[in-house]
Design an enzyme around this catalytic site. Structure first.
Site, mmCIF file in Angstrom:
data_model
loop_
_atom_site.group_PDB
_atom_site.id
_atom_site.type_symbol
_atom_site.label_atom_id
_atom_site.label_comp_id
_atom_site.label_asym_id
_atom_site.label_seq_id
_atom_site.Cartn_x
_atom_site.Cartn_y
_atom_site.Cartn_z
ATOM 1 C CD GLU A 495 -2.980 1.021 0.216
ATOM 2 O OE1 GLU A 495 -3.119 0.445 -0.608
ATOM 3 O OE2 GLU A 495 -3.935 2.500 0.320
ATOM 4 C CB THR A 606 -10.460 8.493 -10.949
ATOM 5 O OG1 THR A 606 -9.423 8.117 -10.298
ATOM 6 C CG2 THR A 606 -11.433 8.753 -10.070
HETATM 7 C C1 DMJ Z 1 -10.640 3.683 -7.055
HETATM 8 O O1 DMJ Z 1 -11.709 3.805 -6.548
HETATM 9 C C2 DMJ Z 1 -10.119 4.757 -7.860
HETATM 10 O O2 DMJ Z 1 -8.900 4.585 -8.740
HETATM 11 C C3 DMJ Z 1 -9.808 6.024 -7.002
HETATM 12 O O3 DMJ Z 1 -9.454 7.064 -7.956
HETATM 13 C C4 DMJ Z 1 -8.498 5.584 -6.069
HETATM 14 N N1 DMJ Z 1 -8.966 4.439 -5.234
HETATM 15 C C5 DMJ Z 1 -9.644 3.388 -5.908
HETATM 16 C C6 DMJ Z 1 -8.438 2.168 -6.535
HETATM 17 O O4 DMJ Z 1 -7.440 1.996 -5.854
#
Ligand code: DMJ
Length: 624
Positions: A495, A606
């Site tokens: 992480e 995202t």
């Molecule tokens: C997802 O929900 C999206 O990529 C977000 O921008 C960040 N965290 C998670 C994946 O790790």
């Protein structure tokens, strides 16, 4: 009484009334009738009577999206005022107002929709307006795409059984397995728990269900898992209810649900996805009711109130990555509903961020939605900051390179990041550190590993003298992130990893050693592959596939693991919805041709949901 006919008398009515009396009576009667009908419209609380007397409108089970058209538009409709520094006047939000349109959404279905429309700043109907259904011209949109959505597929009977095709098929099988496991044990719940073989709701979605269904739709479509796609679609049609009353994360609902529904609509043209996306978008609007218009992170679906995360600077702050990652989806909500309010909301966020002083050109992660000031000077391209930067460059790309404000903000921010956060370790690894009021934390989160892909994506439009530099930087950061995988026993990355005391690209404590099926590293492999076609990215991607199969696959789905440095996996019992939305999608694209969801036509939000570039040029060939 019997009326007899008497000579010399004007004949009376059968009730014995003479003509003047009869006239007066009829006058009185018609007055009475007029009064009664008038009361239907004038007296308060007459809606029940209206329903009895007036012809019912067409019944809708969902939200009818309507456009209210001014029958006589003003002679010179005023163009929307651009935000400061905005030099793309033909942006999407301007369009409705320029044409003299006033649009809103009108709830006509169950209570949930009525609630959704309240308190969201939408305008009331105006006189001299009639309602017509708002429609999005899906075929015109498809005709503007430069490439077929799924690429120009070779005739498979003639295509030799190539290695890359087999790799793609393997990833498809993983998706099928992840979906079927979810369907079998947790259909309708937000996520699957593969060890306990049940579902999990979590507390981020305000009572909404089926995050995995919505997050999976476009991946299933992309991989041509037709039957599974139909199962997911049927669930959305029959069981995806919005009449929920919990507290939801504005960010998570936006990127997963709205992003997923928008993509599903653009890929298929199925109205159900468009309507649900708009309905859900409306439910998020109360989050923006703050003195600055910077939304709070939490919205209460029942009361329409909003709040901040308790952990975000004692509940006083909104988070950069959260309020900065709405732009792409909200522009599309306006595009698909005709309602400018969504664009207005995100344009205002831009305006606030544009105006505010930035320490050394950097954007701190916490901002007060009340005062509009930064609350603490913590800067990160990983968690809390990440997708804000991503949405700047993608706003530029999604606008078909007309949103120069976003472009400028992105390159200015990247310059500052390069100057103050970028480092090279003694071992030669390039990384982006975190900044706390001028002091650096020499660590990178897994989340920050998306930045290799982002910098690669933006390299082409940088100043001439920076292009090669950014390409190289993207490659170096991606290499560092690969190292964080390569240096673990499982070949999956932790992480967070540090560059301290001679140990580089490794986690330093167990609490940072977990891997929860995150996508950011393979996301960067995909972008770097598309830019360079260097086979190393496919090799690295395949290492991830192999590791996922070995350490994360369980009997009933995929699971995260608690320690990437232990080759005996300790599963965390969670198949994250973003594993299906992102990780598997990016892996599949890594082994696909470049014209499959071409980057000329699509940007990925995202959560890896593809949203179309707003091409204005209709001269390109119509393709499907
Ligand atoms: C997802 O929900 C999206 O990529 C977000 O921008 C960040 N965290 C998670 C994946 O790790």
């Amino acid at each position: 009484m019997l009326m007899r006919k008497v000579p010399g008398f004007v004949p009376a009515s059968p009730w014995g009334l003479r003509l003047p009396q009869k006239f007066l009576f009829l006058l009185f009667l018609s007055g009475l009738v007029t009064l009664c009908f008038g009361a239907l419209f004038l007296l308060p609380h007459s809606s029940r009577l209206k329903r009895l007397f007036l012809a019912p409108r067409a019944q809708h089970t969902g939200l009818e999206v309507v456009a209210e058209v001014e029958q006589e538009p003003p002679p010179n409709p005023a163009p929307a005022a651009p935000a400061p520094g905005e030099d793309h006047p033909s942006s999407w939000a301007d369009l409705p107002r320029r044409k003299g349109w006033l649009r809103r959404t009108r709830p006509t279905g169950p209570r949930e929709e009525a609630t959704a429309a309240r308190g969201n700043g939408m305008t009331a109907p105006r006189p001299r307006e009639r309602s017509v259904p708002f429609s999005f011209d899906f075929s015109a949109f498809r005709s503007r795409l430069r490439h077929p959505v799924l690429g120009t597929r070779p005739d498979e009977s003639k295509e030799p059984q190539s290695r890359v095709r087999a790799q793609r098929e393997k990833i498809k099988e993983m998706m099928q397995f992840a979906w079927q496991s979810y369907k079998h044990y947790a259909m309708g719940k937000n996520e699957l728990r593969p060890l306990t073989k049940d579902g999990y709701e979590g507390n981020m979605f305000g009572g909404l269900s089926g995050a995995t269904v919505i997050d999976s739709l476009d991946t299933l479509y992309l991989m041509e898992l037709e039957e599974e796609f139909q199962e997911a679609k049927a669930w959305v049609e029959e069981s995806f209810h919005l009449n929920v009353s919990g507290e939801a994360s504005l960010f998570e609902v936006n990127i997963r649900y709205i992003g997923g529904l928008l993509s599903a609509f653009y890929l298929t043209g199925e109205e159900v996805f468009r309507i649900k996306a708009i309905q859900l978008g409306e439910k998020l609007l109360p989050a923006f009711n703050t003195p600055t218009g910077i939304p709070k992170g939490v919205v209460n679906f029942k009361s329409g109130s909003n709040g901040s995360w308790g952990w975000a600077m004692a509940g006083s702050s909104s988070i950069l990555a959260e309020f900065g990652s709405l732009h792409l989806e909200f522009l599309h909500l306006t595009e698909l509903s005709g309602n400018p309010i969504f664009t207005e909301k995100v344009r205002n966020i831009r305006k606030v961020l544009r105006k505010i002083d930035k320490p050394f050109g950097l954007y701190p992660n916490f901002l007060s939605p009340v005062s509009g000031n930064w609350v603490q000077h913590h800067v990160s391209i990983g968690g809390l900051g990440d997708s804000f930067y991503e949405y700047l460059i993608k706003s530029w790309l999604m606008s078909a390179k007309t949103d120069t404000e976003a472009k400028n903000m992105y390159y200015e921010a990247l310059e500052a990041i390069e100057t103050y956060l970028l480092n090279v370790s003694p071992g030669g690894l390039t990384y982006i550190a975190e900044w706390r009021g001028g002091i650096l934390d020499h660590k990178m989160g897994h989340l920050a590993c998306f930045s290799g892909g982002m910098i690669s994506l933006g390299a082409e439009d940088a100043k001439e003298e920076k292009r090669a530099r950014y390409r190289e930087l993207a490659a170096q950061i991606t290499k560092t992130c690969h190292e964080s995988y390569a240096r673990s026993d499982t070949k999956l990355g932790p992480e967070a990893f540090w560059f301290n005391s001679g140990r580089e690209a490794v986690a330093t404590q167990l609490s940072e050693s977990y891997y929860i099926l995150r996508p950011e590293v393979v996301e960067s492999y995909m972008y770097l592959w598309r830019q360079t076609h260097d086979p190393i990215y496919r090799e690295w991607g395949w290492e991830v596939v192999t590791a996922l199969e070995k350490y994360c696959r369980t009997e009933a789905g995929f699971s995260g693991i608690q320690d990437v440095y232990s080759s005996i996996p300790n599963h965390d019992n969670k198949q994250q919805s973003f594993f299906l939305a992102e990780t598997l999608k990016y892996l599949y694209l890594l082994f696909s041709e470049d014209d499959v969801l071409s980057l000329e036509d699509w940007v990925f939000n995202t959560e890896a949901h593809p949203l179309p570039v707003k091409h204005v040029d209709s001269s390109s060939r119509a393709r499907g």
